[in-house]
Design an enzyme around this catalytic site. Structure first.
Site, PDB file in Angstrom:
ATOM      1  N   SER A 175       0.834  -1.197   0.000  1.00  0.00           N
ATOM      2  CA  SER A 175       0.000   0.000   0.000  1.00  0.00           C
ATOM      3  C   SER A 175       0.877   1.258   0.000  1.00  0.00           C
ATOM      4  CB  SER A 175      -0.957  -0.063   1.189  1.00  0.00           C
ATOM      5  OG  SER A 175      -1.938   0.922   1.096  1.00  0.00           O
ATOM      6  N   ASP A 234     -10.030  -3.455  -5.871  1.00  0.00           N
ATOM      7  CA  ASP A 234      -9.499  -2.734  -4.703  1.00  0.00           C
ATOM      8  C   ASP A 234     -10.129  -1.338  -4.613  1.00  0.00           C
ATOM      9  OD1 ASP A 234      -7.950  -1.409  -2.806  1.00  0.00           O
ATOM     10  OD2 ASP A 234      -6.034  -2.133  -3.584  1.00  0.00           O
ATOM     11  N   HIS A 254      -8.173  -4.881  -1.032  1.00  0.00           N
ATOM     12  CA  HIS A 254      -6.968  -4.145  -0.654  1.00  0.00           C
ATOM     13  C   HIS A 254      -6.199  -4.980   0.361  1.00  0.00           C
ATOM     14  CE1 HIS A 254      -4.444  -0.640  -0.322  1.00  0.00           C
ATOM     15  NE2 HIS A 254      -4.551  -0.673   0.995  1.00  0.00           N
TER      16      HIS A 254
END
Ligand SMILES: *[C@@H]1O[C@H](CO)[C@@H](O)[C@H](O)[C@H]1NC(C)=O
Length: 411
Positions: A220, A346, A375
């Site tokens: 991320s 996502d 995610h």
């Protein structure tokens, strides 16, 4: 999967026998309920096999990298079977921290000095028991970067450490400033665009383990920071390769996606409160430079960034910060092998902003896209406690780069 296909065959056979029987005895009694359940199960199995389980899409700018991945990382060509009882994007994203195991990892913590007088907390997993690489001087090192409010204790980081342990490698987790319990010595935390701390960490690892090959994995925001770093550095880095999971590519699109009502409710408010809690914890150091009460009233990540992050790093506006933090503009300059895994569903990183065209133009970058995974979800198999699809991508790519990466080196 084999088990599922088998069940499916058994199910359809049983179902037809059953229906045949029902016609004979008439549709009475408890048989009706059972037919319904069997019928529903068969329909669901069909739907799952046709619409949910899919092969990922691999996009690579160069033939050589594409071939390398196909040969060294078979996972890129395999069908991804998301856990059939929780494959939906948001469900995966929310459940992953709870359903995946947390492997036991003992870190050796080290605080290093930063140029501004601050300190950076590194968590080392030395792997002194490594049998494949007993000499610590040349034992491969994997640098791990967690997401926005994450630390070395996130289950996805622990899983990557576990995979590295099995490979005989060493890991070091770069905790973002102020999030893993250490004190903040200066009024400075972190952001996806500023790579000074990352550079300091890489230089430090190089100075202490000069002969050990080094690569990095980011999740991320950690992945966005890595991508931005690689874009700035071109060939001028000692990283042999980089793998990035669930990165956002265009921060404007990511924040817009997270501001849709459901995602704002499920994710944005929670993330904002985590960011605020961190600021609140360091109030004594930060309150001279920031309006803490105003920051504490932010309702979204964007408002938080407007009131805190963009100011901290000296941007004239939050838009300037978001533009600078978006890796999509920097990917064209990346010159080391970089694999990026994203799920098309996502909500943190919407698929219309995936850097498909940029990747097609750069022979050093590859993008692996699964239909599902959410995610940092990527749960797979019936019982997804152990390894996720992401863990398998990490393991195969890390091993490939450490052991076969010379195939990719540009002369
Ligand atoms: C691993 O070995 C190094 C010396 O080679 C030592 O500094 C370090 O503390 C050891 N790590 C652990 C966890 O015992």
């Amino acid at each position: 999967m084999i088990a599922l296909a088998f069940n499916f065959n058994v199910l359809t056979r049983d179902l037809s026998l059953y229906l045949e029987n029902q016609v004979k005895v008439g549709l009475f009694g408890s048989g009706v309920g059972l037919s319904l359940i069997l019928g529903f199960s068969a329909a669901y199995a069909c739907y799952y096999l046709i619409s949910v389980a899919k092969k990922p899409q691999l996009i690579a700018g160069g033939k050589k990298f594409f071939q390398f991945l196909k040969e060294q990382c078979p996972v890129v060509s395999e069908t991804y079977y998301p856990t059939f009882w929780c494959w939906e994007s948001r469900v995966q994203t929310l459940l992953r921290p709870f359903v995946t195991a947390k492997p036991v990892v003992c870190y050796r913590n080290e605080l290093i000095k930063a140029a501004d007088g601050g300190q950076i907390s590194l968590d080392w997993f030395d792997n002194n028991d490594s049998t494949t690489h007993p000499d610590p001087a040349i034992r491969p090192t994997v640098l791990l970067l967690p997401g926005l409010t994450g630390t070395s204790r996130e289950s996805y980081i622990l899983h990557m450490v576990q995979q590295s342990r099995e490979l005989g490698y060493r890991c070091v987790v770069f905790n973002n400033r102020g999030v893993s319990g250490e004190r903040l010595l200066t009024p400075r935390t972190y952001c996806a665009a500023n790579t000074e701390d990352l550079e300091a960490v890489i230089a430090y690892i190089q100075s202490t383990h000069a002969a050990a090959p080094l690569m990095a994995a980011g999740v991320s925001m950690g992945g966005m920071m890595l991508a931005n770093y690689l874009g700035q550095k071109g060939r001028d880095t000692c990283l042999r390769g980089v793998v990035v999971f669930s990165a956002g590519w265009d921060v404007f699109e990511c924040t817009a996606s997270l501001e849709k009502p459901l995602d704002r409710f499920l994710f944005n408010s929670y993330l904002t409160s985590c960011l605020q809690a961190s600021v609140d914890r360091h109030r004594p150091v930060l309150e001279k430079s920031f309006d803490i009460d105003h920051i504490m009233k932010a309702k979204t990540v964007r408002q938080f960034d407007e009131r805190f992050t963009s100011i901290m790093f000296g941007y004239p506006s939050n838009e300037d910060y978001y533009r600078d933090a978006s890796p999509i503009h920097k990917l064209k300059s990346v010159q080391v092998p970089m694999l990026c895994l994203n799920a098309a569903d996502d909500v943190f990183s919407p698929n219309h902003a995936f850097p498909v065209e940029v990747v097609k133009q750069n022979p050093h970058v590859a993008l692996l896209i699964t239909d599902h995974g959410g995610h940092i979800g990527f749960l797979e198999g019936v019982w997804p406690w152990r390894n996720t699809y992401m863990d398998r991508v990490f393991r195969q790519f890390t091993k490939a780069i450490m052991e076969q990466g010379s195939q990719l080196r540009v002369p």
